[in-house]
Design a protein around this motif. Structure first.
Motif, PDB file in Angstrom:
ATOM      1  N   ARG A  18     -18.441 -33.592 -21.644  1.00 58.67           N
ATOM      2  CA  ARG A  18     -18.411 -32.731 -22.828  1.00 58.67           C
ATOM      3  C   ARG A  18     -18.334 -31.018 -22.619  1.00 58.67           C
TER       4      ARG A  18
ATOM      5  N   CYS B 134     -15.916 -25.712 -27.666  1.00 57.86           N
ATOM      6  CA  CYS B 134     -16.050 -26.007 -29.088  1.00 57.86           C
ATOM      7  C   CYS B 134     -15.206 -25.038 -29.949  1.00 57.86           C
TER       8      CYS B 134
ATOM      9  N   SER C 170     -18.726 -26.981 -25.319  1.00 58.59           N
ATOM     10  CA  SER C 170     -19.191 -27.957 -26.399  1.00 58.59           C
ATOM     11  C   SER C 170     -20.730 -28.324 -25.756  1.00 58.59           C
TER      12      SER C 170
ATOM     13  N   LYS D 275     -24.205 -31.368 -27.168  1.00 57.02           N
ATOM     14  CA  LYS D 275     -24.355 -32.320 -27.970  1.00 57.02           C
ATOM     15  C   LYS D 275     -25.328 -32.094 -29.154  1.00 57.02           C
TER      16      LYS D 275
ATOM     17  N   HIS E 238     -21.084 -31.785 -32.969  1.00 52.43           N
ATOM     18  CA  HIS E 238     -20.723 -33.163 -33.364  1.00 52.43           C
ATOM     19  C   HIS E 238     -20.323 -33.395 -34.691  1.00 52.43           C
TER      20      HIS E 238
ATOM     21  N   PHE F 183     -13.499 -31.712 -27.827  1.00 54.78           N
ATOM     22  CA  PHE F 183     -14.128 -32.739 -27.262  1.00 54.78           C
ATOM     23  C   PHE F 183     -14.142 -34.055 -28.305  1.00 54.78           C
TER      24      PHE F 183
ATOM     25  N   ARG G 187     -12.435 -37.470 -27.255  1.00 44.09           N
ATOM     26  CA  ARG G 187     -13.574 -38.686 -27.634  1.00 44.09           C
ATOM     27  C   ARG G 187     -12.518 -39.641 -28.500  1.00 44.09           C
TER      28      ARG G 187
ATOM     29  N   ILE H 247     -20.657 -42.021 -24.383  1.00 50.33           N
ATOM     30  CA  ILE H 247     -19.331 -41.187 -24.259  1.00 50.33           C
ATOM     31  C   ILE H 247     -17.989 -41.963 -23.900  1.00 50.33           C
TER      32      ILE H 247
END
Length: 690
Positions: A118, A123, A186, A188, A192, A203, A207, A234
């Motif tokens: 990540r 982001c 980014s 966690k 999200h 990310f 993903r 992940i």
């Protein structure tokens, strides 16, 4: 059993491979590797334990073998293939060359992706915020960006908005300073898919692409990160994956490092005081009516953490540090004075982490329900995420420090170290000694199938040392295979052990090395000399420099240039017919590819014994001695065997290569363990001078 469909697809791959490569030479060992891997994955040997361990020497073509054995099986059985490597170079070779080529010869179509953690992605929401100078960037930056840094951020945002950049740090053409990247990376806690503003983050897209891909290429660190989180967070779920772990000899070290933790004592009090000041503000943003008990709980935990950390630092400051500024706790046992503080720090850090996580979640909920504007929520989320990451680490450190040693198995290695930035501060470190049981728990017992590959998995011609490291057994149903290289070692190369006036332990050995290295450089145009230490390498280089200048030899020492630039200079000199010599240390014994006339003379100054100097290595040796074992024979000799095989592996890279290996360490002849080391080397023609 291996189905007819899989057999047919593998045969079709092989036939197309032969057709597409006019100079392709079939290799029986490669075919055997493909067949044995496919049969193991199909459960032909053990239906419940589909694990395959293969040592394949240079020239076998193991990458193509595991692609051919695993991908057709996965496509026919609705599984995914996760390929894990230790080095960026192999990752890039697989993603840019090997897999695209295999996709062309595979009868069934498949998609693949190079997966990254990540933190390698920006982001989009944060990037938008920092590009807007009137927005929330103050909360995201630890220091205000300079004008040129702000221009860079604006350029990145512009490129991302126009679809000219995918948000991957590695694909941006210029270096990005760490403090800038940390502001937009980014994480966690704040990035999200549950939050609308983050659904199009790079990310999240990566993903999504990962979920759709049939083959995912990762590194060992990302693989371990996913498994530590429980698997399937992940990467795809382990039960749906066939893991092809290349460069598997690195896995034990990566796994151990991943399970380790460290934190400073007074350094932690500094950011905890800042969190103490920010807690009420964060609680108000979360809605104090709902967050009140979590705010109180967090403040209580901080009020216990700060003085306990200071008191613990006082106790630790009285411990006698060695010359490296370290103190290791014998057998991992803490003194009585530290037992209670460690328990208190464990409980308080857990309480603080849980409380702040609840506050963070409440802010997220308000934002999701449009109960609060992004302008208010984003800085609070960024700030709480910053502290959450540190609290998670703090909890891990003190949970491990407070964990009592088990009656069975190796203890944890625990040690403290002086802080370089602050003389009165100490770092606390804790690390497991053995990680095999964790790998079994997280991976071997869960995966749909696993293949472990390397050119050096065995030590002293046995898999037992590797098995102990990774939690496997030689009779647990795992399939083991050792495949020799197709090279004709006896006719392509010689191993020379010269007569030496002394052995490496002698004080005069470094002085002797200068003359001996020079003797075996004479008449050679492309040489690599491997040393046991930088100091010894530089001493010999000083001795040889006048001779090199006089005869116009090019001498390249590791560390004077980047690895790539140094090898490029070597290649240019050899191509021009000049004498070029590369001096390197242990890291040059692996992954260095100098085929053909780029290397014909390899000199190894010493058997690569590692001295147990790190606290983890010292603790491991201590544990083996306590169990009645011999650390030298159980750790040092097997490790030296693997490293020596890696070192001599630099010489022959292709079937037409030739040359010689010169080993300037007579212990391989004079010591009892020497014969075992010799027997583990390829079958070169041997010349032992008397």
């Amino acid at each position: 059993m291996l189905s007819p469909a899989v057999k047919s697809d593998i045969r079709a791959c092989y036939q197309t491979l032969q057709a597409q490569l006019p100079h392709f030479v079939p290799r029986k060992v490669q075919n055997y590797l493909v067949a044995e891997l496919a049969k193991t994955l199909a459960g032909d040997y053990d239906n419940k334990r589909r694990l395959f361990v293969a040592e394949a020497g240079t020239g076998v073509g193991k990458s193509m073998a595991y692609l051919m054995g695993a991908i057709p099986f996965a496509l026919n059985n609705n599984k995914k293939v996760v390929i894990s490597t230790a080095t960026v170079a192999l990752q890039e070779q697989l993603a840019n060359k090997d897999i695209p080529f295999f996709r062309r010869i595979c009868p069934k179509p498949f998609d693949f992706i190079l997966a990254k953690g990540r933190q390698r992605y920006c982001c989009a929401h944060k990037l938008s915020a920092v590009a807007d100078t009137d927005s929330i960037q103050g909360a995201l930056f630890t220091q205000k960006p300079k004008q040129n840094e702000q221009r860079l951020l604006n350029d990145m945002y512009s490129a991302f908005s126009r679809g000219k950049w995918d948000g991957d740090r590695d694909s941006w053409p210029k270096p990005i300073a760490d403090h800038l990247w940390q502001a937009i990376a980014s994480d966690k806690h704040t990035c999200h898919a549950g939050l609308h503003a983050h659904r199009q983050c790079p990310f999240a897209k990566a993903r999504e692409a990962m979920d759709k891909a049939d083959v995912v290429v990762v590194n060992h660190s990302l693989l371990l990160a996913d498994l530590e989180l429980g698997g399937g967070v992940i990467l795809p779920e382990p039960e749906q994956c066939l893991y092809m772990i290349d460069e598997a000899h690195h896995l034990p070290t990566v796994a151990r490092d991943f399970s380790a933790a460290n934190a400073s004592l007074l350094g932690a009090t500094g950011w905890l005081e800042k969190l103490n000041q920010a807690t009420v503000k964060l609680g108000n943003t979360a809605d104090m009516k709902r967050a009140n008990r979590f705010v109180d709980s967090l403040l209580d935990a901080i009020q216990l953490l700060i003085p306990t950390l200071r008191d613990t630092n006082q106790i630790i400051s009285g411990l006698p540090l060695n010359e490296d500024g370290c103190y290791r706790f014998v057998d991992g046992e803490l003194p009585d004075a530290l037992v209670e503080p460690c328990q208190q720090l464990k409980q308080a850090s857990k309480k603080a982490n849980q409380s702040l996580a609840k506050i963070h979640d409440l802010i997220n909920e308000r934002l999701k329900e449009n109960d609060i504007s992004a302008k208010l929520a984003d800085p609070a989320l960024a700030e709480s995420a910053f502290f959450l990451q540190r609290l998670e680490n703090l909890e891990k450190v003190w949970s491990l420090m407070a964990q009592p040693n088990a009656n069975k198995g190796a203890p944890l290695a625990r040690w403290v170290q002086r802080c370089q930035e602050r003389e009165d501060d100490r770092w606390v470190h804790v690390s497991p000694l053995e990680v095999g049981w964790r790998l079994d728990q997280m991976l071997w017992s869960r995966a749909a199938g696993v293949g472990l590959f390397s050119a050096t998995l065995r030590a002293l011609n046995q898999f037992s040392y590797f098995c102990r490291q990774v939690g496997l057994s030689e009779n647990d149903g795992t399939r083991y295979l050792a495949l020799p290289s197709p090279f004709d070692y006896a006719n392509q190369a010689r191993l020379i052990v010269p007569a030496m006036p002394c052995e490496p332990q002698a004080k005069q050995f470094t002085d002797v090395l200068g003359d001996k290295v020079l003797e075996y450089l004479e008449g050679e145009t492309a040489s690599l000399v491997l040393f046991a230490s930088y100091w010894q390498m530089h001493q010999v280089a000083k001795t040889l420099e006048p001779h090199c200048r006089r005869h116009q030899w090019q001498l390249l020492c590791q560390g004077t240039l980047s690895r790539g630039a140094l090898l490029e200079q070597h290649k240019k000199a050899v191509a021009a017919g000049k004498t070029s010599i590369v001096f390197g240390t242990g890291s040059f014994s692996e992954g260095l590819d100098l085929p053909g006339n780029l290397l014909t003379n390899l000199i190894i100054t010493k058997i690569p014994f590692a001295v147990p100097t790190s606290p983890v290595e010292e603790a491991h040796a201590e544990y083996i001695e306590k169990c009645g074992g011999n650390p030298f024979l159980q750790i040092s000799v097997p490790e030296a065997s693997k490293k020596l095989v890696q070192s001599v592996g630099r010489l022959l890279r292709k079937e037409e290569d030739s040359g010689r290996v010169v080993l300037l360490d007579r212990r391989i002849i004079t010591r009892r363990y020497g014969q075992s080391l010799l027997d583990s080397l390829p079958p070169f023609k041997r010349v032992v001078e008397q």
